[in-house]
Design a protein around this motif. Structure first.
Motif, PDB file in Angstrom:
ATOM      1  N   ARG A   1     -33.878  -7.047 -16.886  1.00  0.00           N
ATOM      2  CA  ARG A   1     -34.990  -6.783 -17.815  1.00  0.00           C
ATOM      3  C   ARG A   1     -36.088  -7.808 -17.582  1.00  0.00           C
ATOM      4  O   ARG A   1     -35.788  -8.989 -17.350  1.00  0.00           O
TER       5      ARG A   1
ATOM      6  N   GLU B   1     -19.641  -8.306 -27.642  1.00  0.00           N
ATOM      7  CA  GLU B   1     -20.331  -7.321 -26.800  1.00  0.00           C
ATOM      8  C   GLU B   1     -19.397  -6.809 -25.701  1.00  0.00           C
ATOM      9  O   GLU B   1     -19.455  -7.268 -24.565  1.00  0.00           O
TER      10      GLU B   1
ATOM     11  N   TRP C   1     -19.553  -4.360 -23.985  1.00  0.00           N
ATOM     12  CA  TRP C   1     -20.288  -3.629 -22.951  1.00  0.00           C
ATOM     13  C   TRP C   1     -20.972  -4.566 -21.941  1.00  0.00           C
ATOM     14  O   TRP C   1     -21.494  -4.118 -20.931  1.00  0.00           O
ATOM     15  N   HIS C   2     -20.981  -5.863 -22.219  1.00  0.00           N
ATOM     16  CA  HIS C   2     -21.804  -6.812 -21.457  1.00  0.00           C
ATOM     17  C   HIS C   2     -20.939  -7.612 -20.486  1.00  0.00           C
ATOM     18  O   HIS C   2     -19.982  -8.261 -20.909  1.00  0.00           O
TER      19      HIS C   2
ATOM     20  N   ASP D   1     -24.929  -4.155 -18.637  1.00  0.00           N
ATOM     21  CA  ASP D   1     -24.262  -3.490 -19.752  1.00  0.00           C
ATOM     22  C   ASP D   1     -23.725  -2.150 -19.255  1.00  0.00           C
ATOM     23  O   ASP D   1     -24.441  -1.402 -18.581  1.00  0.00           O
TER      24      ASP D   1
ATOM     25  N   HIS E   1     -29.789 -11.130 -18.676  1.00  0.00           N
ATOM     26  CA  HIS E   1     -30.385  -9.903 -18.130  1.00  0.00           C
ATOM     27  C   HIS E   1     -31.700 -10.227 -17.425  1.00  0.00           C
ATOM     28  O   HIS E   1     -31.999  -9.684 -16.364  1.00  0.00           O
TER      29      HIS E   1
END
Ligand SMILES: [Zn+2]
Length: 156
Positions: free
Chosen positions: A67, A133, A135-136, A107, A100
């Motif tokens: 990102r 988290e 997902w991370h 993720d 990120h």
């Protein structure tokens, strides 16, 4: 990154690594900066893990990758506006801290892919790094070694 002028409303774009809510992209979508600007070592490890996961019938979808700093700030501001600063900071790092933004975090979805990576990711050096988290994931260990203890959240 284009300059952000005071009063300008920032909207994240594909060039910022933006992936829409509910969308999962492929680890091979090299035309997306979210994928192509990841740390090459992380991307290679994830692709190797994906090949193994496929043997188990699991597909690793990417819900967020690299990102831009502006996109990360936008995420943080948006979360603070909806849930307040304390809760927001437990889930969204600042642009300076975000793994990120540096290209060192990814993720993953859906849930069965998260479970698979939590179980087998360390074979590829990939670890869940925040307890809140699932997902991370980041490259956080030598392939084949145990993952380090998780941090409680993005603030810890
Ligand atoms: Zn993440």
């Amino acid at each position: 990154m284009p300059p952000v002028f005071p009063g300008t409303v920032f909207t994240p774009s594909v060039d910022d690594g933006f992936i829409e809510d509910g969308v999962q992209v492929s680890l091979w979508d090299d035309d997306l900066p979210a994928i192509s600007r990841l740390n090459p070592e992380l991307l290679a490890a994830m692709r190797a893990a994906e090949a193994r996961a496929a043997d188990d019938g699991i597909r690793l979808g990417v819900t967020s990758g690299w990102r831009s700093a502006a996109y990360q700030q936008w995420l943080l501001d948006d979360r603070i506006a909806s849930v307040g600063e304390e809760t927001a900071r437990a889930y969204v790092a600042t642009p300076e801290q975000s793994r990120h933004v540096s290209g060192d975090a990814i993720d993953i979805g859906p849930v069965d892919a998260q479970y698979w990576l939590i179980s087998y990711g360390s074979e590829f050096g990939i670890c869940q790094t925040y307890g809140n988290e699932p997902w991370h994931f980041e490259l956080a260990t030598t392939p084949g070694s145990e993952c380090p203890p998780m941090r409680t959240d993005a603030n810890g």
